[in-house]
Design a protein around this motif. Sequence first.
Motif, PDB file in Angstrom:
ATOM      1  N   ASP A  16      22.173  77.000  42.155  1.00 27.23           N
ATOM      2  CA  ASP A  16      23.304  76.311  41.540  1.00 27.23           C
ATOM      3  C   ASP A  16      23.423  74.915  42.140  1.00 27.23           C
ATOM      4  O   ASP A  16      22.701  74.538  43.065  1.00 27.23           O
ATOM      5  CB  ASP A  16      24.595  77.103  41.704  1.00 27.23           C
ATOM      6  CG  ASP A  16      24.934  77.384  43.165  1.00 27.23           C
ATOM      7  OD1 ASP A  16      24.321  76.766  44.063  1.00 27.23           O
ATOM      8  OD2 ASP A  16      25.825  78.213  43.420  1.00 27.23           O
ATOM      9  N   TRP A  51      24.330  74.722  31.745  1.00 28.11           N
ATOM     10  CA  TRP A  51      25.765  74.767  32.052  1.00 28.11           C
ATOM     11  C   TRP A  51      26.538  75.045  30.777  1.00 28.11           C
ATOM     12  O   TRP A  51      26.235  74.518  29.715  1.00 28.11           O
ATOM     13  CB  TRP A  51      26.224  73.437  32.673  1.00 28.11           C
ATOM     14  CG  TRP A  51      26.333  72.300  31.702  1.00 28.11           C
ATOM     15  CD1 TRP A  51      27.465  71.822  31.086  1.00 28.11           C
ATOM     16  CD2 TRP A  51      25.251  71.493  31.172  1.00 28.11           C
ATOM     17  NE1 TRP A  51      27.164  70.785  30.246  1.00 28.11           N
ATOM     18  CE2 TRP A  51      25.830  70.555  30.289  1.00 28.11           C
ATOM     19  CE3 TRP A  51      23.866  71.480  31.387  1.00 28.11           C
ATOM     20  CZ2 TRP A  51      25.045  69.621  29.593  1.00 28.11           C
ATOM     21  CZ3 TRP A  51      23.108  70.543  30.707  1.00 28.11           C
ATOM     22  CH2 TRP A  51      23.688  69.647  29.829  1.00 28.11           C
ATOM     23  N   PHE A  87      23.321  75.293  36.797  1.00 32.44           N
ATOM     24  CA  PHE A  87      22.222  76.030  37.411  1.00 32.44           C
ATOM     25  C   PHE A  87      20.922  75.262  37.211  1.00 32.44           C
ATOM     26  O   PHE A  87      20.663  74.714  36.139  1.00 32.44           O
ATOM     27  CB  PHE A  87      22.102  77.438  36.813  1.00 32.44           C
ATOM     28  CG  PHE A  87      23.210  78.359  37.241  1.00 32.44           C
ATOM     29  CD1 PHE A  87      23.149  79.037  38.455  1.00 32.44           C
ATOM     30  CD2 PHE A  87      24.327  78.533  36.443  1.00 32.44           C
ATOM     31  CE1 PHE A  87      24.178  79.866  38.859  1.00 32.44           C
ATOM     32  CE2 PHE A  87      25.358  79.369  36.832  1.00 32.44           C
ATOM     33  CZ  PHE A  87      25.279  80.032  38.043  1.00 32.44           C
TER      34      PHE A  87
END
Length: 238
Positions: A16, A51, A87
């Motif tokens: 992340d 995202w 991510f």
Amino acid sequence: MTYPLFRDDAYLADADGTVTAHTQEGGIVLDRCLFYPTGGGQPGDSGAVTWNGHKLAIATTVKGAGGEIVLVPAEPATLPPVGTALFQHLDWYRRHRHMRMHTALHLLSTVIPLPVSGGAIGETKSRLDFDMPEAPQDKEGLEDLLNEAVDRDLPVTEEWITDEELKANRSLVKTMSVAPPTGAGRVRLVRIGEGRHQIDLQPCGGTHVARTGEIGTVRLGKIEKKGRQNRRVYITLD
């Protein structure tokens, strides 16, 4: 500064992160980055970020100002806003090829123990340039030595020394054209083997495999003359 996750674990393929800035050229800066930026002859990583149901392909990664690492989108697109949690997904196959190649080039510098005047890493073919007036006569023998080092399955580790320690040990630097990055107070060394089985120790900021056996079979390619004192040696991987 962007925290370089690849420095902690070169095998990390997903992570992340949070968007901290956009560049004028349309790049993305994260607080912590999985992607290795172009440098030291190694290409920048590619992959994607996701995202809130969105996905953005990343073509490459470069160094920005002030220690930032910039993700470069594959094409112009709407960027995730600053502050967005997302991510990171690495193109692991490509990264792993670069890791294998980079470590193989370190081995090549041990079987041809001459000053290195340049180099480049690729997925399918890589090369080192040597200060070598005459081409080696026993190319097959060099390839055998290279693969013997691979087959020994030696550990590949790292340590850090200060800028002052590097200045006092200039023999650690094999490259003639590119000096190791200094100014941050410390320099990363990559070691192959350990104790009496150590075969290489040199400054390097790239990503590497954990053991030489992971490289696989290395093939010595053509050796080109590039100037009066320079020979370019190519390698490929099976």
